[in-house]
Design a protein around this motif. Structure first.
Motif, PDB file in Angstrom:
ATOM      1  N   UNK A  61      10.598 -43.906   9.697  1.00 17.29           N
ATOM      2  CA  UNK A  61      10.363 -43.061   8.526  1.00 17.29           C
ATOM      3  C   UNK A  61       9.029 -43.369   7.877  1.00 17.29           C
ATOM      4  N   UNK A  62       8.707 -44.675   7.782  1.00 14.55           N
ATOM      5  CA  UNK A  62       7.434 -45.060   7.182  1.00 14.55           C
ATOM      6  C   UNK A  62       6.281 -44.514   8.025  1.00 14.55           C
ATOM      7  N   UNK A  63       6.392 -44.664   9.346  1.00 14.17           N
ATOM      8  CA  UNK A  63       5.317 -44.183  10.221  1.00 14.17           C
ATOM      9  C   UNK A  63       5.168 -42.670  10.104  1.00 14.17           C
ATOM     10  N   UNK A  64       6.294 -41.980  10.000  1.00 14.47           N
ATOM     11  CA  UNK A  64       6.224 -40.520   9.905  1.00 14.47           C
ATOM     12  C   UNK A  64       5.552 -40.084   8.611  1.00 14.47           C
ATOM     13  N   UNK A  65       5.887 -40.754   7.503  1.00  8.54           N
ATOM     14  CA  UNK A  65       5.365 -40.327   6.202  1.00  8.54           C
ATOM     15  C   UNK A  65       3.923 -40.776   5.971  1.00  8.54           C
ATOM     16  N   UNK A  66       3.634 -42.029   6.360  1.00  4.92           N
ATOM     17  CA  UNK A  66       2.359 -42.620   5.954  1.00  4.92           C
ATOM     18  C   UNK A  66       1.301 -42.672   7.058  1.00  4.92           C
ATOM     19  N   UNK A  67       1.691 -42.276   8.243  1.00  5.85           N
ATOM     20  CA  UNK A  67       0.687 -42.255   9.320  1.00  5.85           C
ATOM     21  C   UNK A  67       0.574 -40.833   9.882  1.00  5.85           C
ATOM     22  N   UNK A  80      -7.335 -47.953   5.853  1.00  2.69           N
ATOM     23  CA  UNK A  80      -7.748 -48.690   4.659  1.00  2.69           C
ATOM     24  C   UNK A  80      -6.501 -49.049   3.836  1.00  2.69           C
ATOM     25  N   UNK A  81      -6.702 -50.069   2.967  1.00  6.14           N
ATOM     26  CA  UNK A  81      -5.557 -50.508   2.170  1.00  6.14           C
ATOM     27  C   UNK A  81      -5.218 -49.516   1.064  1.00  6.14           C
ATOM     28  N   UNK A  82      -6.220 -48.677   0.645  1.00  2.00           N
ATOM     29  CA  UNK A  82      -5.968 -47.697  -0.413  1.00  2.00           C
ATOM     30  C   UNK A  82      -5.898 -46.297   0.178  1.00  2.00           C
ATOM     31  N   UNK A  83      -5.180 -46.182   1.255  1.00  2.00           N
ATOM     32  CA  UNK A  83      -5.114 -44.923   2.009  1.00  2.00           C
ATOM     33  C   UNK A  83      -4.483 -43.806   1.185  1.00  2.00           C
ATOM     34  N   UNK A  87      -7.917 -38.628   1.739  1.00  2.00           N
ATOM     35  CA  UNK A  87      -7.331 -37.694   2.689  1.00  2.00           C
ATOM     36  C   UNK A  87      -7.567 -38.165   4.116  1.00  2.00           C
ATOM     37  N   UNK A  88      -6.538 -38.071   4.934  1.00  2.00           N
ATOM     38  CA  UNK A  88      -6.642 -38.454   6.334  1.00  2.00           C
ATOM     39  C   UNK A  88      -6.618 -39.949   6.573  1.00  2.00           C
ATOM     40  N   UNK A  89      -6.531 -40.761   5.504  1.00  2.00           N
ATOM     41  CA  UNK A  89      -6.521 -42.222   5.688  1.00  2.00           C
ATOM     42  C   UNK A  89      -5.109 -42.700   6.026  1.00  2.00           C
ATOM     43  N   UNK A  93      -2.835 -52.716   8.957  1.00  3.56           N
ATOM     44  CA  UNK A  93      -1.616 -53.489   9.287  1.00  3.56           C
ATOM     45  C   UNK A  93      -1.058 -54.282   8.112  1.00  3.56           C
ATOM     46  N   UNK A  94      -1.898 -54.956   7.335  1.00  2.00           N
ATOM     47  CA  UNK A  94      -1.394 -55.769   6.235  1.00  2.00           C
ATOM     48  C   UNK A  94      -0.685 -54.914   5.207  1.00  2.00           C
ATOM     49  N   UNK A  95      -1.345 -53.753   4.872  1.00  2.00           N
ATOM     50  CA  UNK A  95      -0.721 -52.841   3.899  1.00  2.00           C
ATOM     51  C   UNK A  95       0.594 -52.306   4.426  1.00  2.00           C
TER      52      UNK A  95
END
Length: 516
Positions: A61-67, A80-83, A87-89, A93-95
């Motif tokens: 779910x996280x990958x679907x929403x945030x990637x 980036x950590x402030x994706x 837009x498009x960010x 990995x750490x975030x």
């Protein structure tokens, strides 16, 4: 009937069931443990499967929403950590690790995860490391090589078990170039292999849940414990019963011992021992044996009785019988009965040393009795008795019938026969303080007794002439100090008949060690 009573009666009637029950309990224990191990393994696998499924759902779910959802064909893709602000960010990995840990924690699983570092990017909320995480980070930075460190979680308690697993986050080449050049990085001198932070996994389990995994063992313990309680109650009941029986036996034994002691006063010691040891039965039976019969009575007892009060006479007669019985017991005589003032005793049954030794023992007893009576005469006269007892004694050796005479309801252990009557006739021929014995008796004792022959006599019931021998009154104390047996193989020394000097010399001789 109560269960406890039924249980007790069952084991009393079939005691072998206890062994079978113990064997079954021993054999069942490993089976029960194996079943519980299988149950624990099954439950552990089920919990791990559910947790893994929930974690993968969260990642997907996280990958679907945030990637995937943030990819834009018109905008360049940037990690980036402030994706969220671009837009498009997509997250670095750490975030991603930090946010995934938060989402997994929100699922309420028994597993939680977080990414923590003491060098967070600027603008990111600082993370407070737990003592376990701080200790693990220090160990990794000081050279610890174990890829996983385990600690007991602070949330662990009496009813729950919590474990924290910590792994290091190692800087790789791409991570070093990003962190050293990123404007929000709080540390810009990273090197490959440095420990940037840690990944912390917290796994918890309720103790009650684990206890339920031991259902077979708990059931086994309940069954065995219940049977053990019933068995303990059964043993307690038996112990109480045995204690009561023991008390009754003790009471009965004391009663029987008292009765036995009372009965022993009515029987000769030899007869008493032979009956109570089982050597002789309490049944009417006799046998013919060669015995040495002793008969004594008090001369002029009737005249003496007329001069004494009944109480004085009773006390004097009891004293006389006590003294004579003590001497008889010392020499092994079987006291048959007391007839008024007379004493009837014999040697040769139920115990015997042989005809000769029985006769010698009887004569020695008679001599000691007359000696003791001479001493008692002085004591009695000192107490004011003008006519003290003086006894006449008759002794004969011959065949008699000896055993139990009487009825099935009441019987008496005694002797009958002409030879027994002859002892009474010889007693009548004796002088006060004297002893008269038959020739058969004298033949066995003539080596140590100085007796005078008397004229032949005839008695009623005796077809032969009787040739008695008499020991005159006062002659008993003049016996020789030694006696030689009839076969010449033994010598008896009477120490009380030796003077002090001779006794001392003999004692010194006996005390010398034998030469080899």
């Amino acid at each position: 009937m109560s269960l406890k009573r039924q249980f007790g009666r069952l084991f009393i009637a079939r005691p072998h069931l206890i062994n079978w029950a113990l064997a079954l309990a021993i054999l069942a224990l490993p089976v029960v443990v194996w079943l519980d191990l299988m149950a624990i393994t099954d439950q552990s696998l089920r919990r791990q499967g559910k947790t893994l499924d929930a974690v993968l759902d969260t990642v997907r779910g996280y990958y679907s929403r945030n990637v995937v959802a943030r990819l834009d064909a018109e905008a360049p893709t940037l990690a980036t950590h402030d994706y969220h602000d671009r837009n498009g960010a997509i997250p670095i990995p750490a975030t991603m690790s930090i946010e995934l840990g938060e989402e997994i924690a929100d699922r309420g699983l028994n597993v939680s995860y977080r990414f923590a570092s003491d060098y967070p990017f600027a603008g990111r909320q600082a993370v407070t490391l737990t003592p376990a995480e701080q200790r693990a980070l220090e160990q990794y930075r000081t050279g610890a090589t174990d890829p996983m460190l385990f600690f007991r979680n602070e949330q662990a308690g009496l009813f729950s078990h919590n474990l924290t697993m910590v792994t290091p986050v190692v800087m790789e080449e791409t991570c070093v170039s990003c962190h050293n050049s990123h404007p929000d990085s709080t540390k810009t001198d990273w090197q490959v292999g440095d420990i940037r932070g840690i990944q912390s996994y917290n796994i918890g389990q309720q103790v009650a849940t684990s206890l339920l995994s031991f259902s077979h063992l708990l059931l086994y313990m309940l069954i065995v414990g219940g049977l053990g309680i019933l068995f303990a109650l059964h043993q307690l009941r038996l112990a109480q019963r045995f204690r009561k029986i023991s008390e009754e036996l003790t009471s009965n034994n004391e009663f029987l011992a008292g009765i036995s002691m009372k009965i022993s006063r009515y029987l000769s010691p030899q007869v008493y021992r032979s009956i109570f040891s089982g050597e002789k039965d309490a049944s009417i039976s006799t046998e013919r044996k060669k015995l040495t019969v002793f008969f004594s009575d008090i001369k002029d007892f009737t005249q003496t009785a007329e001069t004494l009060q009944p109480e004085e006479l009773t006390a004097l007669l009891n004293e006389y019988f006590t003294e004579m019985s003590t001497i008889a017991a010392r020499h092994g005589a079987t006291i048959d009965k007391f007839i008024g003032d007379a004493i009837v005793a014999f040697f040769g049954d139920p115990e015997t040393l042989g005809t000769a030794e029985d006769a010698r023992a009887c004569v020695r007893m008679a001599l000691e009795m007359q000696e003791r009576l001479a001493e008692l005469e002085q004591e009695w006269r000192a107490r004011g008795i003008d006519r003290p007892f003086r006894a006449r004694i008759g002794i004969n050796t011959g065949y008699c019938n000896v055993g139990n005479f009487g009825s099935e309801a009441r019987m008496d252990y005694t002797i009958i026969g002409a030879e027994a009557n002859l002892a009474a006739r010889l007693e009548a021929a004796a002088e006060p303080g004297g002893i008269v014995m038959s020739h058969e008796t004298y033949a066995h004792v003539r080596d140590f007794v100085a007796a005078e022959p008397m004229p032949p006599m005839q008695f009623k019931g005796i077809t032969r002439d009787v040739h008695p021998y008499a020991i005159a009154p006062g002659r008993a104390g003049n016996l020789p100090p030694t006696e030689t047996s009839t076969d010449g193989k033994s010598l008896t020394v009477h120490l009380d008949r030796l003077d002090e000097a001779t006794r001392s010399q003999l004692q010194a001789l006996l005390d010398k060690p034998a030469r080899g």
